[in-house]
Design a protein around this motif. Structure first.
Motif, PDB file in Angstrom:
ATOM      1  N   ALA A 198       2.316   1.411   5.630  1.00  0.00           N
ATOM      2  CA  ALA A 198       1.875   2.590   6.379  1.00  0.00           C
ATOM      3  C   ALA A 198       0.447   2.917   5.966  1.00  0.00           C
ATOM      4  CB  ALA A 198       2.802   3.772   6.105  1.00  0.00           C
ATOM      5  N   CYS A 228       0.853  -1.193   0.000  1.00  0.00           N
ATOM      6  CA  CYS A 228       0.000   0.000   0.000  1.00  0.00           C
ATOM      7  C   CYS A 228       0.889   1.243   0.000  1.00  0.00           C
ATOM      8  CB  CYS A 228      -0.948   0.010   1.195  1.00  0.00           C
ATOM      9  SG  CYS A 228      -1.889  -1.503   1.376  1.00  0.00           S
ATOM     10  N   ASP A 261       0.984  -0.992  -4.921  1.00  0.00           N
ATOM     11  CA  ASP A 261      -0.271  -0.287  -4.633  1.00  0.00           C
ATOM     12  C   ASP A 261      -1.293  -0.677  -5.700  1.00  0.00           C
ATOM     13  OD1 ASP A 261      -0.979   2.344  -2.711  1.00  0.00           O
ATOM     14  OD2 ASP A 261      -2.326   2.041  -4.426  1.00  0.00           O
ATOM     15  N   ASP A 316      -2.883  -5.836  -6.318  1.00  0.00           N
ATOM     16  CA  ASP A 316      -3.521  -6.038  -5.014  1.00  0.00           C
ATOM     17  C   ASP A 316      -2.505  -6.778  -4.155  1.00  0.00           C
ATOM     18  OD1 ASP A 316      -4.903  -6.903  -2.807  1.00  0.00           O
ATOM     19  OD2 ASP A 316      -6.576  -7.762  -3.931  1.00  0.00           O
ATOM     20  N   VAL A 317      -2.020  -6.109  -3.123  1.00  0.00           N
ATOM     21  CA  VAL A 317      -0.904  -6.688  -2.360  1.00  0.00           C
ATOM     22  C   VAL A 317      -1.353  -7.878  -1.503  1.00  0.00           C
ATOM     23  CG1 VAL A 317      -1.009  -5.265  -0.264  1.00  0.00           C
ATOM     24  CG2 VAL A 317       1.223  -5.960  -1.196  1.00  0.00           C
TER      25      VAL A 317
HETATM   26  C1  LIG Z   1      -3.628   6.185   3.065  1.00  0.00           C
HETATM   27  S1  LIG Z   1      -2.810   5.537   1.667  1.00  0.00           S
HETATM   28  C2  LIG Z   1      -1.183   5.276   2.336  1.00  0.00           C
HETATM   29  C3  LIG Z   1      -0.088   5.361   1.277  1.00  0.00           C
HETATM   30  C4  LIG Z   1       1.352   5.303   1.799  1.00  0.00           C
HETATM   31  N1  LIG Z   1       1.649   4.081   2.502  1.00  0.00           N
HETATM   32  C5  LIG Z   1       1.657   6.494   2.683  1.00  0.00           C
HETATM   33  O1  LIG Z   1       1.784   6.329   3.882  1.00  0.00           O
HETATM   34  O2  LIG Z   1       1.776   7.612   2.120  1.00  0.00           O
HETATM   35  C6  LIG Z   1      -3.406   3.903   1.479  1.00  0.00           C
HETATM   36  C7  LIG Z   1      -3.009   3.243   0.150  1.00  0.00           C
HETATM   37  O3  LIG Z   1      -3.386   1.857   0.205  1.00  0.00           O
HETATM   38  C8  LIG Z   1      -3.674   1.447  -1.132  1.00  0.00           C
HETATM   39  N2  LIG Z   1      -4.372   0.151  -1.061  1.00  0.00           N
HETATM   40  C9  LIG Z   1      -5.572  -0.117  -0.473  1.00  0.00           C
HETATM   41  N3  LIG Z   1      -5.877  -1.425  -0.610  1.00  0.00           N
HETATM   42  C10 LIG Z   1      -4.839  -2.010  -1.289  1.00  0.00           C
HETATM   43  C11 LIG Z   1      -4.556  -3.339  -1.717  1.00  0.00           C
HETATM   44  N4  LIG Z   1      -5.410  -4.338  -1.497  1.00  0.00           N
HETATM   45  N5  LIG Z   1      -3.388  -3.580  -2.360  1.00  0.00           N
HETATM   46  C12 LIG Z   1      -2.516  -2.567  -2.607  1.00  0.00           C
HETATM   47  N6  LIG Z   1      -2.736  -1.277  -2.224  1.00  0.00           N
HETATM   48  C13 LIG Z   1      -3.877  -1.008  -1.573  1.00  0.00           C
HETATM   49  C14 LIG Z   1      -4.462   2.626  -1.676  1.00  0.00           C
HETATM   50  O4  LIG Z   1      -4.535   2.613  -3.076  1.00  0.00           O
HETATM   51  C15 LIG Z   1      -3.664   3.806  -1.108  1.00  0.00           C
HETATM   52  O5  LIG Z   1      -2.690   4.257  -1.999  1.00  0.00           O
END
Ligand SMILES: C[S@@+](CC[C@H](N)C(=O)[O-])C[C@H]1O[C@@H](n2cnc3c(N)ncnc32)[C@H](O)[C@@H]1O
Length: 269
Positions: free
Chosen positions: A115, A51, A75, A100-101
């Motif tokens: 995070a 993410c 992401d 999708d992680v």
């Molecule tokens: C609040 S943001 C945090 C981004 C980064 N870690 C930061 O701290 O700046 C949450 C992120 O999780 C990603 N996300 C949500 N579900 C996900 C999944 N199943 N697989 C990969 N990314 C995901 C969203 O697209 C988004 O970019």
């Protein structure tokens, strides 16, 4: 239902990507820096940054692991990954992937970190277990979540503003979620220990965001709150912004709690 929610989350972050970067220095970077102080990526290590957004933790991690290390930053949002690729063009050790992680296939990482991501998974426990399984035995795992009501005031005032401007009912509170039960340090530590991690420690990173009008609006358009604007007709968005800012002013909200919990442990076997 879970698929609809995933599509909604991805749509919110797709739309937020550029403003997400603008909010970075106010919010995402200091939060990531606190998490990295715990995670401690070292030269030559392999890191999975789940993410990753636009790279608030992935980019400094890539600098810390250096040219001999590797960071897989994953992401689900294409625009987020595109923005990260643009920002990390000078870091070949950082590989940005749109995926999708929760089904990420690679494993054996020295460090797995995420995070502010795990609570978006349709099944938070299964998704987190999958991330843990991507670490090598003995590898470090560090997941950051919001503490308690962090950020909630912004969502509340936005909901009121949208209801007023669009003449629709104030949105019902979202259904109960696991995160509501684990968003304090002790229950979070218990939940992480139940995931099979050893040496679990939760660090509280106290933070408050000063809500200047610019920052207060960036909190909406540069985060998951952006999703709430998707149903607002474009010609009404400026009025929603003014109504939201007035609602914050009337409510005496000059600061937003942005405290995080940094949960760390080691994968046993
Ligand atoms: C609040 S943001 C945090 C981004 C980064 N870690 C930061 O701290 O700046 C949450 C992120 O999780 C990603 N996300 C949500 N579900 C996900 C999944 N199943 N697989 C990969 N990314 C995901 C969203 O697209 C988004 O970019």
């Amino acid at each position: 239902m879970a698929d609809d929610r995933q599509t909604e989350i991805r749509g919110a972050f797709d739309a937020a990507a550029a403003d997400f970067t603008a909010l970075r220095r106010h919010l995402w970077e200091p939060i990531a820096a606190a998490a990295l102080a715990v995670a401690d990526p070292r030269p030559g290590e392999r890191v999975l940054d789940a993410c990753c957004g636009t790279g608030a933790s992935a980019i400094p991690s890539a600098r810390l692991v250096g040219a001999d290390g590797q960071v897989d930053a994953v992401d689900v949002s294409g625009p987020m990954v595109d923005e990260l690729r643009r920002l990390s063009a000078d870091l070949p050790q950082l590989r940005a992937h749109q995926a999708d992680v929760t089904t990420w296939p690679d494993e054996g990482y020295d460090l797995v970190q995420s995070a502010l991501g795990i609570f978006f998974f349709p099944d938070m426990t299964a998704g987190t277990d999958h991330l843990i399984s991507r670490a090598r035995p003995g590898g470090r795992v560090v997941f950051t979540i919001w503490r308690g009501e962090s950020m909630a005031a912004a969502g509340r005032h936005l909901g009121l503003a949208i209801a007023e401007v669009t003449n629709t009912p104030v949105p019902a509170p979202r259904p109960p979620h696991l995160i509501d039960r684990v968003n304090q340090a002790d229950p979070y530590a218990v939940w992480l220990t139940e995931r099979g991690l050893a040496d679990v420690e939760v660090t509280v990173h106290e933070r408050a965001l000063t809500m200047t009008p610019e920052v207060a609006w960036l909190v909406i358009v540069g985060s998951g709150f952006r999703g709430a604007l998707a149903k607002v007709p474009a010609e009404l968005v400026d009025t929603v912004r003014e109504t939201y800012l007035a609602s914050l002013r009337d409510g005496g909200v000059t600061e937003l709690d942005a405290t995080t919990l940094i949960g760390a442990g080691r994968r046993l076997t």
